[in-house]
Design a protein around this motif. Sequence first.
Motif, PDB file in Angstrom:
ATOM      1  N   THR A 184      27.636   9.198  -7.361  1.00  0.00           N
ATOM      2  CA  THR A 184      27.693   9.129  -5.908  1.00  0.00           C
ATOM      3  C   THR A 184      26.490   8.368  -5.381  1.00  0.00           C
ATOM      4  OG1 THR A 184      28.814  11.249  -5.889  1.00  0.00           O
ATOM      5  CG2 THR A 184      27.805  10.564  -3.834  1.00  0.00           C
ATOM      6  N   CYS A 185      26.730   7.434  -4.467  1.00  0.00           N
ATOM      7  CA  CYS A 185      25.628   6.675  -3.875  1.00  0.00           C
ATOM      8  C   CYS A 185      24.662   7.622  -3.164  1.00  0.00           C
ATOM      9  CB  CYS A 185      26.186   5.643  -2.883  1.00  0.00           C
ATOM     10  SG  CYS A 185      24.902   4.807  -1.930  1.00  0.00           S
ATOM     11  N   LYS A 186      23.368   7.453  -3.443  1.00  0.00           N
ATOM     12  CA  LYS A 186      22.371   8.371  -2.879  1.00  0.00           C
ATOM     13  C   LYS A 186      22.194   8.180  -1.375  1.00  0.00           C
ATOM     14  CE  LYS A 186      19.654   9.874  -6.769  1.00  0.00           C
ATOM     15  NZ  LYS A 186      20.745   9.685  -7.721  1.00  0.00           N
ATOM     16  N   ILE A 187      22.633   7.031  -0.860  1.00  0.00           N
ATOM     17  CA  ILE A 187      22.481   6.792   0.574  1.00  0.00           C
ATOM     18  C   ILE A 187      23.717   7.242   1.353  1.00  0.00           C
ATOM     19  CG2 ILE A 187      22.150   5.019   2.360  1.00  0.00           C
ATOM     20  CD1 ILE A 187      20.554   3.409   0.299  1.00  0.00           C
ATOM     21  N   CYS A 188      24.887   6.749   0.947  1.00  0.00           N
ATOM     22  CA  CYS A 188      26.067   6.958   1.807  1.00  0.00           C
ATOM     23  C   CYS A 188      27.101   7.934   1.258  1.00  0.00           C
ATOM     24  CB  CYS A 188      26.734   5.619   2.101  1.00  0.00           C
ATOM     25  SG  CYS A 188      27.639   4.944   0.690  1.00  0.00           S
ATOM     26  N   GLY A 189      27.019   8.278  -0.021  1.00  0.00           N
ATOM     27  CA  GLY A 189      28.014   9.199  -0.573  1.00  0.00           C
ATOM     28  C   GLY A 189      29.257   8.514  -1.123  1.00  0.00           C
ATOM     29  N   ASN A 190      29.273   7.186  -1.099  1.00  0.00           N
ATOM     30  CA  ASN A 190      30.379   6.436  -1.695  1.00  0.00           C
ATOM     31  C   ASN A 190      30.319   6.577  -3.222  1.00  0.00           C
ATOM     32  OD1 ASN A 190      32.493   4.628  -2.024  1.00  0.00           O
ATOM     33  ND2 ASN A 190      31.271   2.810  -1.597  1.00  0.00           N
ATOM     34  N   ILE A 191      31.422   6.285  -3.916  1.00  0.00           N
ATOM     35  CA  ILE A 191      31.329   6.238  -5.376  1.00  0.00           C
ATOM     36  C   ILE A 191      30.624   4.950  -5.766  1.00  0.00           C
ATOM     37  CG2 ILE A 191      33.306   7.713  -5.884  1.00  0.00           C
ATOM     38  CD1 ILE A 191      34.919   5.139  -6.439  1.00  0.00           C
ATOM     39  N   ILE A 207      22.694   3.313  -6.019  1.00  0.00           N
ATOM     40  CA  ILE A 207      23.027   2.792  -4.693  1.00  0.00           C
ATOM     41  C   ILE A 207      24.293   1.936  -4.799  1.00  0.00           C
ATOM     42  CG2 ILE A 207      22.137   1.500  -2.698  1.00  0.00           C
ATOM     43  CD1 ILE A 207      20.380   3.887  -3.454  1.00  0.00           C
ATOM     44  N   CYS A 208      25.245   2.150  -3.909  1.00  0.00           N
ATOM     45  CA  CYS A 208      26.526   1.434  -4.010  1.00  0.00           C
ATOM     46  C   CYS A 208      26.395  -0.018  -3.540  1.00  0.00           C
ATOM     47  CB  CYS A 208      27.608   2.167  -3.210  1.00  0.00           C
ATOM     48  SG  CYS A 208      27.501   1.916  -1.425  1.00  0.00           S
ATOM     49  N   SER A 209      27.432  -0.796  -3.795  1.00  0.00           N
ATOM     50  CA  SER A 209      27.379  -2.230  -3.494  1.00  0.00           C
ATOM     51  C   SER A 209      27.305  -2.496  -1.988  1.00  0.00           C
ATOM     52  CB  SER A 209      28.604  -2.922  -4.088  1.00  0.00           C
ATOM     53  OG  SER A 209      29.784  -2.351  -3.569  1.00  0.00           O
ATOM     54  N   ILE A 210      27.813  -1.587  -1.180  1.00  0.00           N
ATOM     55  CA  ILE A 210      27.761  -1.802   0.277  1.00  0.00           C
ATOM     56  C   ILE A 210      26.353  -1.517   0.804  1.00  0.00           C
ATOM     57  CG2 ILE A 210      28.654  -0.994   2.509  1.00  0.00           C
ATOM     58  CD1 ILE A 210      31.350  -0.561   1.083  1.00  0.00           C
ATOM     59  N   CYS A 211      25.769  -0.412   0.354  1.00  0.00           N
ATOM     60  CA  CYS A 211      24.407  -0.081   0.806  1.00  0.00           C
ATOM     61  C   CYS A 211      23.393  -1.121   0.319  1.00  0.00           C
ATOM     62  CB  CYS A 211      24.005   1.306   0.313  1.00  0.00           C
ATOM     63  SG  CYS A 211      24.861   2.631   1.167  1.00  0.00           S
ATOM     64  N   SER A 212      23.653  -1.722  -0.846  1.00  0.00           N
ATOM     65  CA  SER A 212      22.668  -2.680  -1.352  1.00  0.00           C
ATOM     66  C   SER A 212      22.921  -4.105  -0.848  1.00  0.00           C
ATOM     67  CB  SER A 212      22.628  -2.648  -2.884  1.00  0.00           C
ATOM     68  OG  SER A 212      23.922  -2.837  -3.395  1.00  0.00           O
TER      69      SER A 212
HETATM   70 ZN    ZN Z   1      26.197   3.561  -0.442  1.00  0.00          ZN
END
Ligand code: ZN
Length: 198
Positions: free
Chosen positions: A55-62, A67-72
């Motif tokens: 789970t992405c540590k920022i947004c909760g996405n998989i 960190i997920c590709s959207i947050c990064s």
């Molecule tokens: Zn994220």
Amino acid sequence: MYPSSVRQLIDSFKNLPGIGEKSAERLAFSMVNFDKETLTNFSNAIVNVRDLVSTCKICGNISEGDICSICSNEDRNNGMIFVVEKPKDIFLFEKLGVYKGRYHVLGGLLSPLEGIGPDDINLKSLLERVRDGKVKEVILALKPSVEGETTMQYIRKVLSEMDVTVSKIATGVPIGTDMEYIDSLTLELAIDERKDIS
Ligand code: ZN
């Protein structure tokens, strides 16, 4: 009556949503006929999901990684956060290619009847992100059910003290299970006509 390996496969399929004994048997029997390579790829895919997806540590996405590709992605707008119920909702929105802001996945909705309270969903980290100051607008994109409305009201209330606009995606848009049927124009309109509820 089934060989135990086949029985185990049937029982594994029954973990999937909407799959009962009969469907699980059908799936398991079709797999028995797969060639070795297909079966190996299938089992590797499952092992990779187990080992690589978190789970992405920022947004909760998989995500594969912390960190997920959207947050990064630095090209996305930091001023907007779309609040959704499930990671799947992100992928549905992203497929439409309309929205270029950030996301936050709650991982559930408030439900006093089922005993699901604010501490049971991914809400604290949303408040921290807003408190950070970069976020100018939080757009609630939750399904218009009792739980969805309860959750939106709650978020509106807790964010009312902060310097952020809270809006919800225009009503009339089927969100959640029906989200698959939303097209890019509908989403664009729903974003354009979002209602300020702060
Ligand atoms: Zn994220």
